[in-house]
Design a protein around this motif. Sequence first.
Motif, PDB file in Angstrom:
ATOM      1  N   THR A 248      41.663  37.462  48.357  1.00 15.51           N
ATOM      2  CA  THR A 248      40.918  38.381  47.504  1.00 15.51           C
ATOM      3  C   THR A 248      39.564  38.637  48.133  1.00 15.51           C
ATOM      4  O   THR A 248      39.110  37.879  48.986  1.00 15.51           O
ATOM      5  N   THR A 369      45.871  44.435  28.391  1.00 16.06           N
ATOM      6  CA  THR A 369      45.157  45.101  29.474  1.00 16.06           C
ATOM      7  C   THR A 369      44.405  44.062  30.305  1.00 16.06           C
ATOM      8  O   THR A 369      44.023  43.004  29.811  1.00 16.06           O
ATOM      9  N   GLU A 372      39.688  45.103  34.592  1.00 17.37           N
ATOM     10  CA  GLU A 372      38.350  45.690  34.573  1.00 17.37           C
ATOM     11  C   GLU A 372      37.994  45.927  33.111  1.00 17.37           C
ATOM     12  O   GLU A 372      38.863  45.903  32.240  1.00 17.37           O
ATOM     13  N   PRO A 373      36.729  46.193  32.867  1.00 16.39           N
ATOM     14  CA  PRO A 373      36.362  46.465  31.473  1.00 16.39           C
ATOM     15  C   PRO A 373      37.089  47.724  30.984  1.00 16.39           C
ATOM     16  O   PRO A 373      37.240  48.682  31.738  1.00 16.39           O
ATOM     17  N   TRP A 398      40.187  37.579  33.198  1.00 17.08           N
ATOM     18  CA  TRP A 398      40.425  36.442  34.104  1.00 17.08           C
ATOM     19  C   TRP A 398      40.255  36.922  35.535  1.00 17.08           C
ATOM     20  O   TRP A 398      39.824  38.057  35.770  1.00 17.08           O
ATOM     21  N   GLY A 509      40.905  48.576  39.193  1.00 20.70           N
ATOM     22  CA  GLY A 509      41.369  47.202  39.027  1.00 20.70           C
ATOM     23  C   GLY A 509      41.563  46.464  40.339  1.00 20.70           C
ATOM     24  O   GLY A 509      41.949  45.308  40.352  1.00 20.70           O
TER      25      GLY A 509
HETATM   26  C1  WT7 Z   1      37.580  40.580  38.229  1.00 22.38           C
HETATM   27  C2  WT7 Z   1      38.655  39.738  38.842  1.00 22.38           C
HETATM   28  C3  WT7 Z   1      42.733  39.030  36.718  1.00 22.38           C
HETATM   29  C4  WT7 Z   1      43.708  39.914  37.286  1.00 22.38           C
HETATM   30  C5  WT7 Z   1      43.244  41.206  37.824  1.00 22.38           C
HETATM   31  C6  WT7 Z   1      41.928  41.198  38.542  1.00 22.38           C
HETATM   32  C7  WT7 Z   1      37.396  41.982  36.373  1.00 22.38           C
HETATM   33  C8  WT7 Z   1      39.425  41.299  35.047  1.00 22.38           C
HETATM   34  C9  WT7 Z   1      38.913  42.006  33.057  1.00 22.38           C
HETATM   35  C10 WT7 Z   1      38.774  42.390  31.689  1.00 22.38           C
HETATM   36  C11 WT7 Z   1      36.639  43.202  32.187  1.00 22.38           C
HETATM   37  C12 WT7 Z   1      37.828  42.285  33.926  1.00 22.38           C
HETATM   38  C13 WT7 Z   1      36.239  41.008  36.400  1.00 22.38           C
HETATM   39  C14 WT7 Z   1      36.760  39.852  37.212  1.00 22.38           C
HETATM   40  N1  WT7 Z   1      38.200  41.844  35.163  1.00 22.38           N
HETATM   41  N2  WT7 Z   1      39.866  41.410  33.791  1.00 22.38           N
HETATM   42  N3  WT7 Z   1      39.752  42.190  30.796  1.00 22.38           N
HETATM   43  N4  WT7 Z   1      37.616  42.982  31.305  1.00 22.38           N
HETATM   44  N5  WT7 Z   1      36.702  42.872  33.492  1.00 22.38           N
HETATM   45  O1  WT7 Z   1      41.748  40.044  39.325  1.00 22.38           O
HETATM   46  O2  WT7 Z   1      41.040  40.999  41.515  1.00 22.38           O
HETATM   47  O3  WT7 Z   1      40.533  38.604  40.914  1.00 22.38           O
HETATM   48  O4  WT7 Z   1      39.325  40.509  39.804  1.00 22.38           O
HETATM   49  O5  WT7 Z   1      38.194  41.658  37.512  1.00 22.38           O
HETATM   50  O6  WT7 Z   1      35.149  41.619  37.033  1.00 22.38           O
HETATM   51  O7  WT7 Z   1      35.764  39.080  37.825  1.00 22.38           O
HETATM   52  P1  WT7 Z   1      40.679  40.007  40.469  1.00 22.38           P
END
Ligand code: WT7
Length: 632
Positions: A248, A369, A372-373, A398, A509
């Motif tokens: 990542t 969902t 991202e936000p 997460w 995302g």
């Molecule tokens: C980042 C992690 C977890 C699987 C997909 C992304 C953002 C993730 C949300 C949410 C707001 C969110 C954060 C986090 N994020 N879910 N429900 N609301 N922001 O995984 O590529 O490791 O990214 O995604 O900023 O730190 P990732």
Amino acid sequence: MVPKISTLSGYLYEYQKSVANPAGFWSHIAETFYWHKPWTKTLEWDFHKPEVKWFLNGQLNITENIFERHLFLRAKQPAIIWEPNDPSEPHRVLTYEELYEEVNRFANVLKSLGVKKGDRVAMYLPMIPELVIVMLATARIGAIHSIVFAGFSAKALAERINDAQAKILITADGGFRGTKVIPLKQTADEAIRSTPIVEKTIVVRRVGQNIQWNDNRDLWWHDLMKDASPRCEAEIMDAEDPLFILYTSGSTGKPKGVLHTIGGYMVYTAYTFRNVFQYRDGDVYFCAADIGWITGHSYIVYGPLLEGATSVMFEGIPTYPKPDRYWQIIEKYGVNEFYTSPTAIRSLLAKGEEWVDKYEMPTLRVLGTVGEPINEEAWHWYHDHVGKGRCPIVDTWWQTETGGIMISPLAGIIPTKPAYATLPLPGVRPVIVDNEGKKLYGKNVEGNLCIEFPWPGMARTLWGDHERYKQAYFSAFPGLYFTGDGVKRDEDGYYRILGRIDDVINVSGHRLGTAEIENALNEHPLVAESAVVGYPHPIKGQGIYAFVVAPEKLKGLDDELRESLRKGVAKLISPIAKPDKIQFVSGLPKTRSGKIMRRILRKIVQGSTDFGDTSTLTNPEIIEELIQGYQK
Ligand code: WT7
């Protein structure tokens, strides 16, 4: 099966218990799995070192917890329902028994190629059932899988293979995505030119196109599987042995090889899957993510299969052949829980509600969902048009590093609020700190989101670089795990994620490091320097804005240069990393120590002029030029 919370008071009770006695709480859940030897100690941890271990000395194999544990009851139940890109092609159903046999066959294939416990196996595959088979076969023999999203470039693939030192690569002749055929084998061949470690490539035939063949290295999947035995004894593993590496982006440097271990990840993904989605036996669950990302690992494959669920896996894209594909799939299979990203929701919203309104989707009960936000408009559209106003939305926060969902409503149990991830799951202890690291208690506070106590699903290290793990997550606020996200806790004690506060941008995302994109831009011979920031984008959440320092004015050649820069980034990273906007500038705002003042660039791309203190800039006059050239 893991214990399932079914009421709000049940949640509060379990949460309290998980804080008062975390080891007891997680032990009780872990006991529902099949272990060869029970653990001797539940948790050992130190966030300063940092070191986290769960279920110490416990012995198990995660695939026995998917198969042997469920086969009595579920041999004939679909484990995976695979929906192809083209709806006129037949779908595939793999029952638990069928998937079990395929996994065992491929486990034997890997063994016959000399793959042993602890070896790394890389995958560069489209969303086809073989991807699930390979993952689980790797886990069955105790090897470590490293899946590379099939949208990554040859260079990105090579970098990941080399970092993980994977001896075997599994790919396909190509992949279908909407109207496109993605030449995966060709990209893999290109990558392999710079990965001397790779001994064998196994190729799944999916698109039937002509491909280059290297007799010394390439092997067809179907040739290898033909005579492989459908029984392969599972390797007995330690709870803290690695399960997989998933790369990542971070705020700096090359991609990080996030490492998850077997026992904790197993317990955590199963527990969170069952509880967040409130999955009921016999339900059909559909997560529309790609297995190349953590969402697919945890919530298409491991979480659902560990809980004996039926998981729908979709090869294509939501707009092909028409922007009603998800709704069609939901009706076709009678999906009960559906999980997607805000970006997908926004892109479908933009196509008009007539595409969704004609589908009743009577079986739908839960919507999720992630990534991202989610903005309030998208939340309401999802709730009203997809869920017909009757399905709770679980906005699940997460990260790749957390392994599983951390802050989220439990469907139908915790009252939702648009754009809020609401409350932490049992065992999760979020804490908000200010920039000095002071903990902010109580309601109506905003700051940096940290976690103050370990949970079983957390990443244990970065592959081959424990020091970087410490730097990235445990050094900003010593003694706490720092997420990189900003957060607000409101008057109800609910959490709202505000987005990344580091140099990571979240495009549809997908997590991208600004430094990675800058490095790719800087490879271009005409580029002296560049700075990349995210800007608000109506569909993607964030778009990529690049300030590029190029020599004098290349009169009339701007568009050509832009195009060649975009191509360069696609080639070096992935098409998803291509800048949406490129502004050529004569310089970047810098401090006396030579650091780019990104704060100013972020303000400019938000259309703001509130720059704060600029007295430490060596070249304040540049700001005017940047504002003048700002591309709306
Ligand atoms: C980042 C992690 C977890 C699987 C997909 C992304 C953002 C993730 C949300 C949410 C707001 C969110 C954060 C986090 N994020 N879910 N429900 N609301 N922001 O995984 O590529 O490791 O990214 O995604 O900023 O730190 P990732």
